[in-house]
Write an enzyme that holds these catalytic residues in place. Structure first.
Site, PDB file in Angstrom:
ATOM      1  N   HIS A 270      -1.765   1.017   9.939  1.00 51.76           N
ATOM      2  CA  HIS A 270      -1.810   1.450   8.536  1.00 51.76           C
ATOM      3  C   HIS A 270      -0.582   0.935   7.768  1.00 51.76           C
ATOM      4  CE1 HIS A 270      -2.771   4.336   5.234  1.00 51.76           C
ATOM      5  NE2 HIS A 270      -1.464   4.257   5.050  1.00 51.76           N
ATOM      6  N   GLU A 271       0.593   1.237   8.297  1.00 52.08           N
ATOM      7  CA  GLU A 271       1.814   0.831   7.582  1.00 52.08           C
ATOM      8  C   GLU A 271       1.955  -0.700   7.566  1.00 52.08           C
ATOM      9  OE1 GLU A 271       3.172   2.983   5.752  1.00 52.08           O
ATOM     10  OE2 GLU A 271       2.258   4.747   6.680  1.00 52.08           O
ATOM     11  N   HIS A 274       0.248  -1.990   4.538  1.00 49.97           N
ATOM     12  CA  HIS A 274       1.123  -1.932   3.355  1.00 49.97           C
ATOM     13  C   HIS A 274       2.137  -3.073   3.415  1.00 49.97           C
ATOM     14  CE1 HIS A 274      -0.194   1.865   1.655  1.00 49.97           C
ATOM     15  NE2 HIS A 274       0.052   2.535   2.761  1.00 49.97           N
ATOM     16  N   GLU A 300      -3.023   1.389  -1.022  1.00 50.91           N
ATOM     17  CA  GLU A 300      -3.656   2.156   0.042  1.00 50.91           C
ATOM     18  C   GLU A 300      -4.935   1.461   0.518  1.00 50.91           C
ATOM     19  OE1 GLU A 300      -1.836   4.416   1.185  1.00 50.91           O
ATOM     20  OE2 GLU A 300      -3.181   5.355   2.632  1.00 50.91           O
TER      21      GLU A 300
HETATM   22 ZN    ZN Z   1      -0.523   4.492   3.169  1.00 51.76          ZN
END
Ligand code: ZN
Length: 505
Positions: A270-271, A274, A300
Site C-alpha cells: 500500500h505505502e 503512494h 489513495e
Molecule cells: Zn494510503
C-alpha cells in the site's frame, strides 16, 4: 510585455515558489522524524519548531511579493498552451495563494502546534483506551477547524472548505452523492456474502511469521513493483504512512505483526503505491507546487491499486506465493495458492478500518465522512462522540466496538484535523476505473503479473498519472487517463466480479 520580460518574471516566480517548497520539505523531514525516531520527550520542542516553520511557510506563501508575482504571471502565461507546465503552475499556485491569504498566520501556527501535541496525547489515549484524555484535544481541533473554515469561506457547507483542499473540485454534496449511491450496493454485497463468511478460512494468515523475513519480503515485493530504494526507505511506525521531500527522497513506513502476515506485507504494498506515485513525478515539476500527487483520493487510488488490484489478485499470488512459502519453511506447506488467495480476500465486517476487506472498507470511510461533518457542525458533541461512534458502527457494519481504542480512538487523523477521510473511498473508486483502463490497453496484464512483471503497469501509470503531479485537477486527470468522468460503476463491477468468484453469489 516582451517575451524576455515574461521569461524573467516566470523565473523569479519559480525561484520564490521553489524556496517555499524547500521550507515545506524541511517541515516534512521534521514530521517524518517525529513519527519514526524522535524520543517521546521531543514532542513539545518539536511542536514549537513545526509551529514556527508552518508560520514561516504561511508568511512566504501569502506575501505581497508572491501575490504580485502571481498576478503578473497570470498575464504572462495567458497565451500559453493550457496543458503546459507553466500555465498550470501559475493556475495552481494562484489558487493556493488565494486560499492561504485568507488564513491568519497565528491560526496556522496554532493548528500545527496543537496537532503535534495532540498526536502524543492520541498515541497514549489509544494505548490506554482512555478517550477522556483525548477529548479536550479533539474539541480543540474542532474549534480550530471551525475557525479555519470561517476564514477560508464556503458556500453551502462548512466542510466544503476542507473537501476542496483535499479533493480540488469536489464538495461535500458531490462526495455525498457518490457515497449515497454506493452505500446500499455495498451493504447488499456484504449481506449476500454474510451467510457464506465461514466458507473462507483465513486462519493460515494468522500463523507465526518471522518478522525479519516479513520485512525482507516487503522490501522485495516493493522493489519489484518499482519502488526505488536509492530514492526511498522503509521504516517502522505505529501508523504507516508515506512522506516525500521531492521525487528523489520518498519514504514509507510499515508495522509488523508476527501473527498476522497481511499487516506488514499488504501495508508495505500500500505505502509503496503512494511512494511510486511520488517517485514518478516528472523531474521538471518536482521542485514546484505541482510536484506532488494531485489529491488525497487520487493518491489513495494508487496505493489501493498496488495493494488490492495487484497485491490481492490471484495472478500476482500465482507468481509470489511460492516465494512466500519458501521464505517461511513449514508454515504454509499445507495451504495451496487458491486457499491463500481466498484467505487474503475474506470478507467480514470488522472493527478496524485499516484491517477491513475491500467490500466493507468503503463503509468504514462513509461513517467517518459523516462523523467528521457531524463533529464540525455540532450535531455530534465531543462528550457523546464515543457512543455516537458505536451506534454508527452498528448502523453501517452491524457490529459494536467493545472499547474506544477499537472504536473512536483507532485513527490518528483527528489528532491533526479533519477533512481527509473521503479520499480513502474515492481512492477505491478511482483505482477501479484506472484498473479497467489499464486492462483495456493491456489485456495480457494478468499474464504479466503471473510472471512477476510489473513494468507495463508502472509505465502506464507513470505516463497517465504519476508524471503529471498536480498539473491537472483530479476530475480532469481521471478524464484524460481513463477517457471517462469519475464513476463508481467500475468499482462495483470489480467487487461483484471478484467476490462473486470467491463466494457463490
Ligand atoms: Zn494510503
Amino acid at each position: 510585455m516582451s517575451e524576455s520580460a515574461g521569461i524573467g518574471l516566470l523565473d523569479e516566480l519559480k525561484r520564490e515558489l521553489s524556496e517555499i517548497v524547500d521550507i515545506n520539505r524541511a517541515i516534512n523531514v521534521l514530521d517524518w522524524d517525529q513519527n519514526t525516531y524522535m524520543p517521546p520527550g521531543g514532542s513539545t520542542g518539536r511542536a514549537d519548531s513545526l509551529a514556527t516553520l508552518q508560520g514561516i511557510l504561511h508568511a512566504r506563501y501569502t506575501s505581497a511579493k508572491l501575490g504580485e508575482l502571481l498576478n503578473r504571471a497570470q498575464d504572462a502565461v495567458a497565451g500559453l498552451d493550457p496543458d503546459s507546465d507553466d500555465f498550470n503552475l501559475v493556475r495552481v499556485a494562484k489558487r493556493y495563494y488565494d486560499r492561504q491569504v485568507r488564513i491568519p498566520e497565528d491560526l496556522v501556527s496554532e493548528i500545527a502546534r496543537t496537532g503535534a501535541l495532540a498526536y502524543a496525547v492520541w498515541v497514549a489515549a489509544r494505548r490506554n483506551n482512555d478517550y477522556a484524555s483525548f477529548a479536550p484535544w479533539l474539541q480543540k481541533n474542532i474549534d480550530l477547524a471551525r475557525r479555519l473554515t470561517d476564514h477560508i469561506g464556503y458556500s453551502e457547507h462548512r466542510f466544503d472548505a476542507l473537501v476542496e483542499e483535499a479533493e480540488p473540485g469536489m464538495t461535500t454534496a458531490s462526495v455525498r452523492a457518490i457515497f449515497s449511491e454506493l452505500r446500499p450496493q455495498l451493504v447488499n454485497l456484504v449481506q449476500a456474502i454474510a451467510p457464506q463468511v465461514d466458507t473462507v478460512d483465513d486462519s493460515p494468515l494468522r500463523r507465526t511469521f518471522d518478522e525479519a523475513t516479513q520485512e525482507r519480503l516487503g522490501r522485495e515485493v516493493s522493489a519489484r513493483f518499482g519502488y526505488d530504494y536509492t530514492r526511498g526507505r522503509l521504516d517502522r511506525t505505529t501508523h504507516p504512512f508515506e512522506i516525500t521531500f521531492g521525487r528523489d527522497d520518498v519514504r514509507i513506513t510499515t508495522r509488523y505483526d508476527k501473527n498476522f502476515l497481511p499487516m506488514a506485507l499488504m501495508g508495505t504494498m500500500h505505502e509503496s503505491g503512494h511512494g511510486l506515485y511520488e517517485q514518478g513525478i516528472a523531474p521538471a515539476i518536482t521542485h514546484t507546487p505541482l510536484g506532488h500527487g494531485v489529491s488525497h483520493g487520487v493518491h489513495e487510488s494508487q496505493s489501493r491499486l498496488w495493494e488490492n488490484y495487484v497485491g490481492r489478485s490471484l495472478p500476482f499470488w500465482q507468481y509470489f506465493y511460492p516465494v512466500v512459502q519458501d521464505a517461511f519453511p513449514g508454515v504454509l506447506g499445507d495451504v495451496d495458492v487458491r486457499s491463500f488467495y481466498r484467505a487474503l480476500n475474506k470478507v467480514h465486517p470488522s472493527l478496524i478500518r485499516v484491517e477491513a476487506d475491500e467490500v466493507t472498507y468503503g463503509l468504514h470511510i462513509m461513517l467517518r465522512f459523516e462523523f467528521e461533518i457531524g463533529l464540525l457542525d455540532g450535531t455530534i458533541s465531543v462528550k457523546d462522540a464515543p457512543e455516537a461512534w458505536n451506534a454508527a458502527m452498528g448502523d453501517y457494519l452491524g457490529i459494536t466496538p467493545s472499547t474506544d481504542a477499537l472504536g473512536i480512538l483507532q485513527d490518528v487523523h483527528w489528532s491533526g484535523g479533519f477533512g481527509g477521510f473521503q479520499g480513502y473511498a474515492l481512492g477505491n473508486i478511482i483505482a477501479a476505473q484506472v484498473w479497467e483502463s489499464v486492462l483495456k490497453a493491456h489485456p495480457d496484464l494478468p499474464d504479466q503479473l503471473r510472471q512477476g512483471q510489473f513494468s507495463t503497469l508502472l509505465d502506464w501509470l507513470h505516463t497517465n498519472i504519476y508524471h503529471h503531479g498536480r498539473k491537472f485537477d483530479p476530475a480532469d486527470l481521471i478524464q484524460r487517463a481513463t477517457g471517462a468522468p469519475l464513476s463508481s460503476e467500475p468499482y462495483m463491477r470489480y467487487l461483484r466480479n471478484k467476490f462473486g468468484g470467491i463466494y457463490t453469489l
